[in-house]
Write a protein that holds these residues in place. Structure first.
Motif, PDB file in Angstrom:
ATOM      1  N   GLN A 102       0.859  -1.188   0.000  1.00 13.26           N
ATOM      2  CA  GLN A 102       0.000   0.000   0.000  1.00 13.26           C
ATOM      3  C   GLN A 102       0.902   1.247   0.000  1.00 13.26           C
ATOM      4  OE1 GLN A 102      -3.070   0.010   2.982  1.00 13.26           O
ATOM      5  NE2 GLN A 102      -3.671  -2.103   2.601  1.00 13.26           N
ATOM      6  N   LYS A 103       1.023   1.886  -1.179  1.00  9.09           N
ATOM      7  CA  LYS A 103       1.944   3.007  -1.340  1.00  9.09           C
ATOM      8  C   LYS A 103       1.533   4.206  -0.491  1.00  9.09           C
ATOM      9  CE  LYS A 103       3.232   1.691  -6.057  1.00  9.09           C
ATOM     10  NZ  LYS A 103       3.319   2.110  -7.483  1.00  9.09           N
ATOM     11  N   TYR A 104       0.254   4.457  -0.412  1.00 11.53           N
ATOM     12  CA  TYR A 104      -0.225   5.597   0.377  1.00 11.53           C
ATOM     13  C   TYR A 104      -0.531   5.123   1.796  1.00 11.53           C
ATOM     14  CZ  TYR A 104      -0.708   7.474  -4.341  1.00 11.53           C
ATOM     15  OH  TYR A 104      -0.462   7.876  -5.613  1.00 11.53           O
ATOM     16  N   PHE A 105       0.534   4.720   2.463  1.00  9.87           N
ATOM     17  CA  PHE A 105       0.374   4.084   3.778  1.00  9.87           C
ATOM     18  C   PHE A 105      -0.112   5.062   4.845  1.00  9.87           C
ATOM     19  CE2 PHE A 105       4.756   5.470   3.207  1.00  9.87           C
ATOM     20  CZ  PHE A 105       5.005   6.205   4.355  1.00  9.87           C
ATOM     21  N   TRP A 106       0.004   6.364   4.607  1.00  8.83           N
ATOM     22  CA  TRP A 106      -0.432   7.340   5.609  1.00  8.83           C
ATOM     23  C   TRP A 106      -1.931   7.596   5.563  1.00  8.83           C
ATOM     24  CZ3 TRP A 106       2.544   8.345   1.326  1.00  8.83           C
ATOM     25  CH2 TRP A 106       1.960   9.120   0.319  1.00  8.83           C
ATOM     26  N   ARG A 107      -2.591   7.138   4.497  1.00  9.29           N
ATOM     27  CA  ARG A 107      -4.030   7.336   4.379  1.00  9.29           C
ATOM     28  C   ARG A 107      -4.778   6.206   5.066  1.00  9.29           C
ATOM     29  NH1 ARG A 107      -4.679   8.960  -2.068  1.00  9.29           N
ATOM     30  NH2 ARG A 107      -3.423  10.888  -1.984  1.00  9.29           N
ATOM     31  N   MET A 108      -5.812   6.550   5.774  1.00  3.24           N
ATOM     32  CA  MET A 108      -6.616   5.535   6.442  1.00  3.24           C
ATOM     33  C   MET A 108      -7.609   4.934   5.455  1.00  3.24           C
ATOM     34  SD  MET A 108      -7.344   7.314  10.171  1.00  3.24           S
ATOM     35  CE  MET A 108      -8.072   5.811  10.812  1.00  3.24           C
ATOM     36  N   THR A 109      -7.578   3.625   5.327  1.00  2.00           N
ATOM     37  CA  THR A 109      -8.516   2.930   4.464  1.00  2.00           C
ATOM     38  C   THR A 109      -9.888   2.854   5.121  1.00  2.00           C
ATOM     39  OG1 THR A 109      -7.960   0.779   5.395  1.00  2.00           O
ATOM     40  CG2 THR A 109      -6.625   1.552   3.534  1.00  2.00           C
ATOM     41  N   PRO A 110     -10.956   2.607   4.344  1.00  3.92           N
ATOM     42  CA  PRO A 110     -12.286   2.458   4.963  1.00  3.92           C
ATOM     43  C   PRO A 110     -12.306   1.395   6.056  1.00  3.92           C
ATOM     44  CG  PRO A 110     -12.496   2.707   2.594  1.00  3.92           C
ATOM     45  CD  PRO A 110     -11.034   2.594   2.865  1.00  3.92           C
ATOM     46  N   ALA A 111     -11.575   0.279   5.822  1.00  2.00           N
ATOM     47  CA  ALA A 111     -11.545  -0.769   6.845  1.00  2.00           C
ATOM     48  C   ALA A 111     -10.831  -0.290   8.105  1.00  2.00           C
ATOM     49  CB  ALA A 111     -10.843  -2.011   6.284  1.00  2.00           C
ATOM     50  N   GLU A 112      -9.781   0.506   7.918  1.00  2.12           N
ATOM     51  CA  GLU A 112      -9.051   1.026   9.064  1.00  2.12           C
ATOM     52  C   GLU A 112      -9.896   2.022   9.842  1.00  2.12           C
ATOM     53  OE1 GLU A 112      -4.703   3.128   9.963  1.00  2.12           O
ATOM     54  OE2 GLU A 112      -5.381   2.772   7.907  1.00  2.12           O
ATOM     55  N   ILE A 113     -10.614   2.877   9.133  1.00  2.00           N
ATOM     56  CA  ILE A 113     -11.496   3.837   9.805  1.00  2.00           C
ATOM     57  C   ILE A 113     -12.567   3.108  10.599  1.00  2.00           C
ATOM     58  CG2 ILE A 113     -13.200   5.658   9.409  1.00  2.00           C
ATOM     59  CD1 ILE A 113     -11.562   6.525   6.988  1.00  2.00           C
ATOM     60  N   GLU A 114     -13.150   2.066   9.993  1.00  5.87           N
ATOM     61  CA  GLU A 114     -14.181   1.306  10.684  1.00  5.87           C
ATOM     62  C   GLU A 114     -13.613   0.609  11.914  1.00  5.87           C
ATOM     63  OE1 GLU A 114     -17.604  -0.208  11.962  1.00  5.87           O
ATOM     64  OE2 GLU A 114     -17.352   1.298  10.377  1.00  5.87           O
ATOM     65  N   ASP A 115     -12.361   0.132  11.812  1.00  8.21           N
ATOM     66  CA  ASP A 115     -11.735  -0.521  12.954  1.00  8.21           C
ATOM     67  C   ASP A 115     -11.532   0.460  14.098  1.00  8.21           C
ATOM     68  OD1 ASP A 115     -10.142  -3.036  13.919  1.00  8.21           O
ATOM     69  OD2 ASP A 115      -8.796  -1.347  14.275  1.00  8.21           O
ATOM     70  N   HIS A 116     -11.083   1.689  13.783  1.00 12.52           N
ATOM     71  CA  HIS A 116     -10.905   2.703  14.816  1.00 12.52           C
ATOM     72  C   HIS A 116     -12.247   3.083  15.445  1.00 12.52           C
ATOM     73  CE1 HIS A 116      -6.661   3.474  14.709  1.00 12.52           C
ATOM     74  NE2 HIS A 116      -6.648   3.703  13.399  1.00 12.52           N
ATOM     75  N   LEU A 117     -13.268   3.232  14.610  1.00  9.15           N
ATOM     76  CA  LEU A 117     -14.591   3.577  15.140  1.00  9.15           C
ATOM     77  C   LEU A 117     -15.127   2.466  16.030  1.00  9.15           C
ATOM     78  CD1 LEU A 117     -16.237   5.220  11.991  1.00  9.15           C
ATOM     79  CD2 LEU A 117     -15.327   6.356  14.019  1.00  9.15           C
ATOM     80  N   GLU A 118     -14.866   1.217  15.616  1.00  5.36           N
ATOM     81  CA  GLU A 118     -15.304   0.096  16.436  1.00  5.36           C
ATOM     82  C   GLU A 118     -14.584   0.112  17.791  1.00  5.36           C
ATOM     83  OE1 GLU A 118     -17.274  -3.295  17.717  1.00  5.36           O
ATOM     84  OE2 GLU A 118     -17.687  -1.901  16.084  1.00  5.36           O
ATOM     85  N   GLY A 119     -13.291   0.439  17.755  1.00  2.00           N
ATOM     86  CA  GLY A 119     -12.552   0.539  19.012  1.00  2.00           C
ATOM     87  C   GLY A 119     -13.115   1.611  19.919  1.00  2.00           C
ATOM     88  N   ARG A 120     -13.499   2.749  19.333  1.00  2.20           N
ATOM     89  CA  ARG A 120     -14.099   3.813  20.136  1.00  2.20           C
ATOM     90  C   ARG A 120     -15.425   3.366  20.729  1.00  2.20           C
ATOM     91  NH1 ARG A 120     -13.224   9.421  16.680  1.00  2.20           N
ATOM     92  NH2 ARG A 120     -10.929   9.381  16.632  1.00  2.20           N
ATOM     93  N   ARG A 121     -16.222   2.674  19.917  1.00  2.00           N
ATOM     94  CA  ARG A 121     -17.532   2.211  20.413  1.00  2.00           C
ATOM     95  C   ARG A 121     -17.358   1.206  21.549  1.00  2.00           C
ATOM     96  NH1 ARG A 121     -19.016   2.579  14.743  1.00  2.00           N
ATOM     97  NH2 ARG A 121     -18.284   0.446  14.417  1.00  2.00           N
ATOM     98  N   VAL A 122     -16.424   0.267  21.365  1.00  2.00           N
ATOM     99  CA  VAL A 122     -16.207  -0.741  22.399  1.00  2.00           C
ATOM    100  C   VAL A 122     -15.697  -0.090  23.680  1.00  2.00           C
ATOM    101  CG1 VAL A 122     -14.825  -2.752  23.032  1.00  2.00           C
ATOM    102  CG2 VAL A 122     -15.812  -2.597  20.741  1.00  2.00           C
ATOM    103  N   THR A 123     -14.760   0.846  23.547  1.00  2.00           N
ATOM    104  CA  THR A 123     -14.212   1.527  24.722  1.00  2.00           C
ATOM    105  C   THR A 123     -15.282   2.349  25.427  1.00  2.00           C
ATOM    106  OG1 THR A 123     -12.039   1.645  23.644  1.00  2.00           O
ATOM    107  CG2 THR A 123     -12.432   3.110  25.510  1.00  2.00           C
ATOM    108  N   GLU A 124     -16.077   3.070  24.636  1.00  2.00           N
ATOM    109  CA  GLU A 124     -17.148   3.879  25.235  1.00  2.00           C
ATOM    110  C   GLU A 124     -18.164   3.003  25.949  1.00  2.00           C
ATOM    111  OE1 GLU A 124     -20.426   7.280  23.883  1.00  2.00           O
ATOM    112  OE2 GLU A 124     -19.119   6.334  22.404  1.00  2.00           O
ATOM    113  N   HIS A 125     -18.498   1.857  25.327  1.00  2.00           N
ATOM    114  CA  HIS A 125     -19.438   0.932  25.969  1.00  2.00           C
ATOM    115  C   HIS A 125     -18.845   0.375  27.259  1.00  2.00           C
ATOM    116  CE1 HIS A 125     -22.473  -2.190  26.423  1.00  2.00           C
ATOM    117  NE2 HIS A 125     -21.494  -3.065  26.559  1.00  2.00           N
TER     118      HIS A 125
END
Length: 504
Positions: free
Chosen positions: A438-461
């Protein structure tokens, strides 16, 4: 730290590192110019290991109880600073004990500044406690924004008039000099004496310089790791699934760059300072807090007479209050198993008593290894016959949480080396993405964004569920008070005598 890492942390020369820096220079082991060269090199080494994810991996490698105890230890550390001569001056060095009550007037101090009598009678201390600490606590109780700033300003302004019992400018030589400086309000001093010209770029030709580098590395590694994780936990930014926080790689790189940049200005190693917890306590959760800190530091360059005239008893109570807020992490320590509880406790008391975050963590880590590795070796040697009680049921599991779970390792085109990098818990996300093409390694992929959001949801819960359980417990005990104890029946003397025979 604010723009790139989006963390609410300020950075400045660290308390533990600057003490060692001054020690190696004053002892003659290395010169001041050589020490600056060592600090400059240390910063770039930290940049490299931060980019490779080693510092983040060390944070995740720490057992959960040790990580949680770091925040509580830093809370006690802040409280000790707030109660000492750097704050309210409630406690100080004793003649017959390590600590004793302080807060006496100068005429009741010996040549070493130790109170010989009339302790706790300094009016400055009581102004800091009541006009500062008590008022701030009530303002926080009623959710008043800026409560800590209000208390600091009130105590500071009350200490500026000359002639009062709590003045910052008594009629002494030192007080007169401070008063003359305070009257300038704004001033500017040249920065010409400092700069890269002070660094001896050939200063690595002695063994003492390399020894100082090694000590700086391990002290700052543990100090910064503990501080960053404790502050992120205090701000509620840590992902409970991985034990990491979003943007940790960038935060550690920013911290490392500040070390090298600070050496160019003649400073000992810089780090995220624990007083950042006061900004987090006021609601700071993003990099805007760090940017505000930097702007205020910049303003202080011009208004140094005003800022330097804020007395220590104006800020001491704030440190104690913030320390109490950080003690909440002790509830996350596994107190039911001695192999987890004792190392956590040693970290909690070691950080304030050793006056160093890194040394406190070292005490916890070494004791954890002894209390867990030795029983594990005995268990293996006896083939499971000798097992400590609670080893399988109460002890926290070992292991490091994996990262970047959104990357696909099922692709058959990946080489064994690529699969190893992706599956490893030590390498950061950007390096894993780069390793699989992945040449543009600094960009967050949709899967990566969803993973971060899931982490926030789990932590908040997780946080909400924990608070809900605590509220339910309080409600239960509020509506179900314990029944009154009935008076015990007094046994006849003859019966009591018979009972002693059977050790009842």
């Amino acid at each position: 730290m604010g723009f790139f890492a989006n963390m609410p942390l300020g950075l400045a020369p660290g308390l533990g590192a600057n003490a060692y820096f001054a020690n190696v220079v004053s002892s003659g082991l290395v010169s001041y110019s050589q020490a600056l060269a060592v600090v400059w090199l240390e910063g770039w080494i930290f940049v490299i290991i931060s980019l490779l994810g080693v510092r983040q991996w060390v944070s995740r490698l720490l057992p959960n109880s040790l990580r949680q105890s770091t925040g509580a230890g830093i809370g006690l550390y802040l409280s000790l600073i707030g109660l000492s001569s750097s704050g309210l001056n409630v406690v100080g060095q004793g003649s017959s004990s390590i600590l004793q009550f302080a807060g006496c007037l100068p005429e009741y101090q010996d040549e070493n500044g130790i109170c010989t009598s009339h302790v706790l009678q300094d009016p400055k201390m009581w102004v800091g406690i009541f006009l500062g600490g008590v008022l701030i606590t009530f303002l926080i109780l009623y959710r008043v924004r800026g409560a800590m700033i209000i208390g600091i300003l009130l105590v500071s302004v009350s200490s500026w008039p000359r002639g009062s019992a709590v003045t910052q400018f008594p009629y002494t030589d030192q007080g007169n000099n401070n008063w003359d400086f305070f009257k300038k309000v704004a001033t500017w001093r040249s920065i010409n004496p400092i700069g890269p010209q002070n660094i001896d770029w050939q200063g690595y030709d002695t063994g003492h310089a390399w020894l100082a580098l090694i000590i700086f590395l391990y002290l700052d590694l543990l100090d910064t790791t503990g501080t960053l994780y404790a502050m992120a936990t205090h701000a509620g930014l840590v992902d409970v699934r991985t034990g990491d926080f979003e943007g940790s790689s960038t935060a550690y790189v920013c911290d490392a760059l500040s070390i090298s940049m600070g050496s160019l200005l003649g400073c000992s190693p810089c780090t995220a300072f624990v007083e950042s917890a006061s900004g987090i306590a006021e609601g700071g959760r993003t990099g805007l807090t760090a940017v505000t800190i930097s702007l205020m530091f910049f303003v202080s360059l011009f208004f140094a007479p005003i800022f330097s005239s804020f007395p220590p008893w104006a800020t001491g109570s704030v440190l104690v209050i913030v320390g109490s807020m950080m003690m909440s992490t002790v509830t996350e320590v596994n107190w039911s198993y001695m192999g987890d509880a004792l190392p956590a406790f040693l970290s909690i008391i070691g950080i304030p008593f050793f006056y160093n975050i890194g040394y406190g963590l070292i005490a916890g880590i070494i004791s954890y290894m002894i209390l867990n590795v030795v029983p594990w070796l005995i268990l293996k040697a006896t083939r499971g016959k000798v097992v400590p009680e609670g080893w399988y049921t109460e002890r926290e599991p070992w292991g490091v949480a994996a990262t970047a779970s959104f990357l696909d390792v099922s692709d058959k085109r990946l080489t064994p080396v690529q699969r190893f990098i992706v599956r490893s818990s030590i390498f950061p996300t950007w390096l894993k993405k780069l390793s699989i093409g992945q040449k543009y390694f600094w960009r967050m992929t949709p899967a990566e964004i969803e993973d971060h959001l899931e982490g926030r949801r789990v932590t908040e819960h997780y946080v909400k569920e924990r608070e809900r359980r605590r509220r339910e417990e309080r409600e239960f005990f509020r509506h179900h008070p314990p029944p009154p104890r009935e008076p015990e029946e007094q046994l006849p003397v003859s019966v009591m005598g018979e009972a002693e025979k059977y050790e009842i």
